[in-house]
Design a protein around this motif. Sequence first.
Motif, mmCIF file in Angstrom:
data_model
loop_
_atom_site.group_PDB
_atom_site.id
_atom_site.type_symbol
_atom_site.label_atom_id
_atom_site.label_comp_id
_atom_site.label_asym_id
_atom_site.label_seq_id
_atom_site.Cartn_x
_atom_site.Cartn_y
_atom_site.Cartn_z
ATOM 1 N N PHE A 298 0.854 -1.193 0.000
ATOM 2 C CA PHE A 298 0.000 0.000 0.000
ATOM 3 C C PHE A 298 0.883 1.234 0.000
ATOM 4 N N GLU A 299 0.289 2.359 -0.264
ATOM 5 C CA GLU A 299 0.985 3.633 -0.163
ATOM 6 C C GLU A 299 0.993 4.054 1.308
ATOM 7 N N LEU A 300 2.127 4.500 1.817
ATOM 8 C CA LEU A 300 2.168 4.934 3.205
ATOM 9 C C LEU A 300 1.310 6.182 3.404
ATOM 10 N N THR A 301 0.746 6.303 4.582
ATOM 11 C CA THR A 301 -0.009 7.526 4.868
ATOM 12 C C THR A 301 0.980 8.671 5.112
ATOM 13 N N GLY A 302 0.473 9.884 5.023
ATOM 14 C CA GLY A 302 1.315 11.058 5.261
ATOM 15 C C GLY A 302 1.986 10.986 6.631
ATOM 16 N N ALA A 303 1.221 10.521 7.610
ATOM 17 C CA ALA A 303 1.751 10.458 8.976
ATOM 18 C C ALA A 303 2.874 9.423 9.082
ATOM 19 N N GLN A 304 2.693 8.297 8.415
ATOM 20 C CA GLN A 304 3.755 7.279 8.437
ATOM 21 C C GLN A 304 5.032 7.829 7.807
ATOM 22 N N LYS A 305 4.870 8.547 6.686
ATOM 23 C CA LYS A 305 6.040 9.126 6.022
ATOM 24 C C LYS A 305 6.731 10.141 6.918
ATOM 25 N N GLY A 327 0.540 5.847 18.199
ATOM 26 C CA GLY A 327 -0.386 5.725 17.089
ATOM 27 C C GLY A 327 -1.554 4.907 17.569
ATOM 28 N N ASP A 328 -2.705 5.242 17.096
ATOM 29 C CA ASP A 328 -3.895 4.517 17.522
ATOM 30 C C ASP A 328 -3.831 3.077 17.009
ATOM 31 N N VAL A 329 -4.645 2.252 17.574
ATOM 32 C CA VAL A 329 -4.728 0.865 17.137
ATOM 33 C C VAL A 329 -4.997 0.847 15.629
ATOM 34 N N GLY A 330 -4.228 0.076 14.890
ATOM 35 C CA GLY A 330 -4.485 -0.054 13.463
ATOM 36 C C GLY A 330 -3.952 1.087 12.610
ATOM 37 N N SER A 331 -3.169 1.984 13.216
ATOM 38 C CA SER A 331 -2.676 3.125 12.433
ATOM 39 C C SER A 331 -1.473 2.756 11.573
ATOM 40 N N GLY A 332 -0.968 1.546 11.740
ATOM 41 C CA GLY A 332 0.115 1.089 10.871
ATOM 42 C C GLY A 332 1.501 1.348 11.431
ATOM 43 N N LYS A 333 1.723 0.964 12.659
ATOM 44 C CA LYS A 333 3.039 1.166 13.260
ATOM 45 C C LYS A 333 4.028 0.101 12.788
ATOM 46 N N THR A 334 3.492 -1.095 12.468
ATOM 47 C CA THR A 334 4.393 -2.201 12.130
ATOM 48 C C THR A 334 5.268 -1.890 10.920
ATOM 49 N N ILE A 335 4.672 -1.328 9.888
ATOM 50 C CA ILE A 335 5.466 -1.089 8.677
ATOM 51 C C ILE A 335 6.524 -0.020 8.927
ATOM 52 N N VAL A 336 6.211 0.907 9.808
ATOM 53 C CA VAL A 336 7.210 1.914 10.188
ATOM 54 C C VAL A 336 8.380 1.217 10.885
ATOM 55 N N LEU A 479 -5.329 7.368 10.103
ATOM 56 C CA LEU A 479 -5.501 5.937 9.828
ATOM 57 C C LEU A 479 -5.347 5.698 8.329
ATOM 58 N N PRO A 480 -4.931 4.489 7.943
ATOM 59 C CA PRO A 480 -4.857 4.186 6.513
ATOM 60 C C PRO A 480 -6.211 4.447 5.848
ATOM 61 N N PRO A 481 -6.179 4.856 4.584
ATOM 62 C CA PRO A 481 -7.429 5.204 3.916
ATOM 63 C C PRO A 481 -8.345 3.992 3.747
ATOM 64 N N GLY A 482 -9.626 4.268 3.578
ATOM 65 C CA GLY A 482 -10.573 3.204 3.255
ATOM 66 C C GLY A 482 -11.113 2.469 4.460
ATOM 67 N N ARG A 483 -10.681 2.860 5.651
ATOM 68 C CA ARG A 483 -11.214 2.193 6.836
ATOM 69 C C ARG A 483 -12.620 2.700 7.120
ATOM 70 N N GLN A 484 -13.510 1.784 7.369
ATOM 71 C CA GLN A 484 -14.835 2.220 7.779
ATOM 72 C C GLN A 484 -14.871 2.254 9.294
ATOM 73 N N VAL A 586 -2.736 -8.454 17.616
ATOM 74 C CA VAL A 586 -3.129 -9.494 16.674
ATOM 75 C C VAL A 586 -3.847 -8.909 15.461
ATOM 76 N N ASN A 587 -3.481 -9.396 14.308
ATOM 77 C CA ASN A 587 -3.962 -8.809 13.070
ATOM 78 C C ASN A 587 -4.611 -9.861 12.179
ATOM 79 N N VAL A 588 -5.936 -9.915 12.201
ATOM 80 C CA VAL A 588 -6.667 -10.814 11.309
ATOM 81 C C VAL A 588 -7.685 -9.955 10.558
ATOM 82 N N GLY A 615 -12.048 -4.190 12.153
ATOM 83 C CA GLY A 615 -11.956 -2.956 11.373
ATOM 84 C C GLY A 615 -10.607 -2.809 10.710
ATOM 85 N N ARG A 616 -9.905 -3.925 10.503
ATOM 86 C CA ARG A 616 -8.566 -3.873 9.933
ATOM 87 C C ARG A 616 -8.592 -4.172 8.446
ATOM 88 N N GLY A 617 -9.701 -4.703 7.988
ATOM 89 C CA GLY A 617 -9.805 -4.986 6.560
ATOM 90 C C GLY A 617 -10.777 -4.009 5.936
HETATM 91 P P1 ADP Z 1 -0.810 -1.015 14.650
HETATM 92 O O1 ADP Z 1 -0.436 0.426 14.573
HETATM 93 O O2 ADP Z 1 -2.009 -1.257 15.494
HETATM 94 O O3 ADP Z 1 0.354 -1.887 15.001
HETATM 95 P P2 ADP Z 1 -0.619 -2.427 12.132
HETATM 96 O O4 ADP Z 1 0.764 -2.051 11.837
HETATM 97 O O5 ADP Z 1 -0.878 -3.791 12.638
HETATM 98 O O6 ADP Z 1 -1.265 -1.394 13.168
HETATM 99 O O7 ADP Z 1 -1.497 -2.130 10.853
HETATM 100 C C1 ADP Z 1 -2.869 -2.375 10.801
HETATM 101 C C2 ADP Z 1 -3.306 -2.821 9.417
HETATM 102 O O8 ADP Z 1 -3.229 -1.721 8.522
HETATM 103 C C3 ADP Z 1 -2.441 -3.904 8.827
HETATM 104 O O9 ADP Z 1 -3.278 -4.819 8.186
HETATM 105 C C4 ADP Z 1 -1.557 -3.168 7.849
HETATM 106 O O10 ADP Z 1 -1.140 -3.990 6.797
HETATM 107 C C5 ADP Z 1 -2.465 -2.063 7.366
HETATM 108 N N1 ADP Z 1 -1.781 -0.835 6.927
HETATM 109 C C6 ADP Z 1 -0.738 -0.234 7.528
HETATM 110 N N2 ADP Z 1 -0.385 0.896 6.869
HETATM 111 C C7 ADP Z 1 -1.233 1.019 5.831
HETATM 112 C C8 ADP Z 1 -1.386 1.978 4.773
HETATM 113 N N3 ADP Z 1 -0.594 3.042 4.671
HETATM 114 N N4 ADP Z 1 -2.364 1.766 3.879
HETATM 115 C C9 ADP Z 1 -3.181 0.700 3.994
HETATM 116 N N5 ADP Z 1 -3.097 -0.247 4.938
HETATM 117 C C10 ADP Z 1 -2.129 -0.095 5.866
#
Ligand code: ADP
Length: 729
Positions: A298-305, A327-336, A479-484, A586-588, A615-617
Amino acid sequence: MCFGKKRNDSLPECCTASLHLPKYYFISSGTHILASPIEYLKGVGPLRADLLKKELNIFTFGDLLEYFPFRHIDRTKVNMVSDLRPDTDYAQVAGVLLSAEVIGQKAGRRLVARLKDKTGILELTWFQGVNWVQKSLEPGRSYLVWGRVGFFNGNPQIVHPELELLVPDQPLAKNFLEPVYSTTEKLKAKGLGGRQIGKLTQVLWAQLKEKDFEENLPADILERLQLTGRFKSLQQIHFPQSEEEYQAAVKRIKFEELFIAQLRMNLLRSERHRFSKGVIFEKVGDYFNDCYKNHLPFELTGAQKRVLREIRNDTATGKQMNRLLQGDVGSGKTIVAVLTMLLAVDNGYQACLMAPTEILAQQHYQGIGALLEKLGVPVRLLTGSVKSAERKKTLAALASGELKIILGTHALIEDAVQFQNLGMVIIDEQHRFGVEQRARLWKKAEIPPHVLVMTATPIPRTLAMTAYGDLDYSVIDELPPGRQPITTVHRLESQRSKVMDFIRAEIDKGRQVYIIFPLIEESDKLDYENLMKGYENVKAYFPEPRYWISMVHGRQPAEQKELNMKRFVEHDTQIMVSTTVIEVGVNVPNASVMVIESTEKFGLSQLHQLRGRVGRGAEKSYCILISGSRLGNDARERINIMTSTNNGFEIAEKDLQLRGPGEIEGTRQSGALNFRLASIVQDRDLLEIAGNLAADLLEKDPDMVSAENLRLKKFLQYRKGPVQWSKIA
Ligand code: ADP
Ligand code: MG
């Protein structure tokens, strides 16, 4: 009739914590009078001194002086019995003692006395010291009693009142506001009730002079904020002449506490920025770029960048990075975290990521491992359950430097784990780790590695300023885009079958569901039984062979836990019945319903954290909070907050307000919050001011060398400081 900060009679946490030495106050030279042992104070003596030390941590004159009253009573005012109301709180009543009789047996044995004034009768009750008190009471004489008013069978009463004989013709009005102090039953039994402690303080104060107290705050700050001087404020917090004086003293002392704490935090941070040594990441290299350009799903969010830029800047300076990533739950800390580790590897260093649970470490290994494999970066997992042959290999590869990235649990901090050149430590979901554990990881390299601490849920700003103020701070506020947004509803236990119907419909659409029960403590049989009952219930609702259920709880062996979790992750099972062991991380993404049983037993941030598992998908997700119909006010409030917002930062603020800072996980052991008077909830404005002024001061005089600042610095050294997070993170 009383004013002052309303608190419970129980002791504030700061008084019971066993913090002592080094000296709390400012000593200019020689032995200061305030350093005198408390037994030397007139009216104390060895026996009481012992109790004061044990019960209240009062060792010296200075400690007593800093043991502030929790309220004052206006001795000029006496309440009439007929004016007492259920919401009266404390009252002072004068009257004739009619009777004093011991009634009841065994545990119910108590002394009940009746005090009559011209409007009615007040009941006085003692459960302790029954014989002793009865002997000292003389029916027929007049007494002045004071205490917390309660109502029993519609009649006013005071349990364990303080009382004194009223001497005829002696005027009641002493014309001052008498301080009242928190005390304990043991102290009361030795004649040290809340008022008697005040008498000791008075004896002490009579011996002190203004010259015993050097001013510690800079003059321009005193003037700007119109603060009372140090000596006066201490006098007036105990013995004010008016409420205004008392409030002025409170403001001064609160400010001093907050300012000193902020100064210390800012000083630590600025010293690290100026003097620490850190490994230098000179470049953004091939691994990072390859991952960023070719492998991100995915494209990183502005905040992640932005956060990555901040990390990149820090690690290039030659100073050690110590950063808190919120970062809030699900905000994408892992990829950072992944990209940050790649930055280290690109510069020839090793990196590690430590997670608080086996399940979470496993999951990181599956997710991150797959990505790193594509990039050709060697990665391994180290947890308590890794078999010894495998473990040996991993340790050897780490020591030789062949292994670049390691993921794991607290198994990573064992002494056997040696790195060749550890350059980056990332700690996920930090609130689960104790201070000591972090310190041990940090010691694994000669030049300290950079440290990134990631939180599970947001921390309110005021708490971050006080407890983690020495760390630099990044936030993913997007939060990453498209989350409801997750729809959260509250349902009663009696509506469970409807909830089950809903679950069934979701599962039939291809989704998965969590059903969470309160944590199982080893000792808590009831929780365990509830979980088992719950599991049987769910099975009964889903008897058809196409439904599969996983169950995970703390009493299972690790392997079984993992297997059950794995089956859910791989969609072999559709329902996960579990305790909070799955709480963090946990991420399902396919799971779309989170059902929480006995919601009233969970804290707010825990509920938010659990809700964050769905709310992660892309699917619309739901959180269903189930409770009984009888709820306490706090539980109701928590449920209301949960159903009204999805914003973790807002929830963190509310959580802080509801529970107070001492209860927020991970900060309990932090001395940073041991304020005597200040509260980061009620005094947030003052805290902001203190923070700004502390930063200003250090900007103008970073080494604190001006005469005024030098004095302040000395004071800082005498005061017991908070935990230095950057040294232990
Ligand atoms: P947390 O901050 O709670 O650790 P995660 O890193 O587990 O969050 O990310 C939550 C979900 O969002 C994962 O499924 C991840 O792949 C997805 N995700 C993270 N960054 C983005 C992004 N920029 N765009 C879309 N999905 C993303
Ligand atoms: Mg996470």
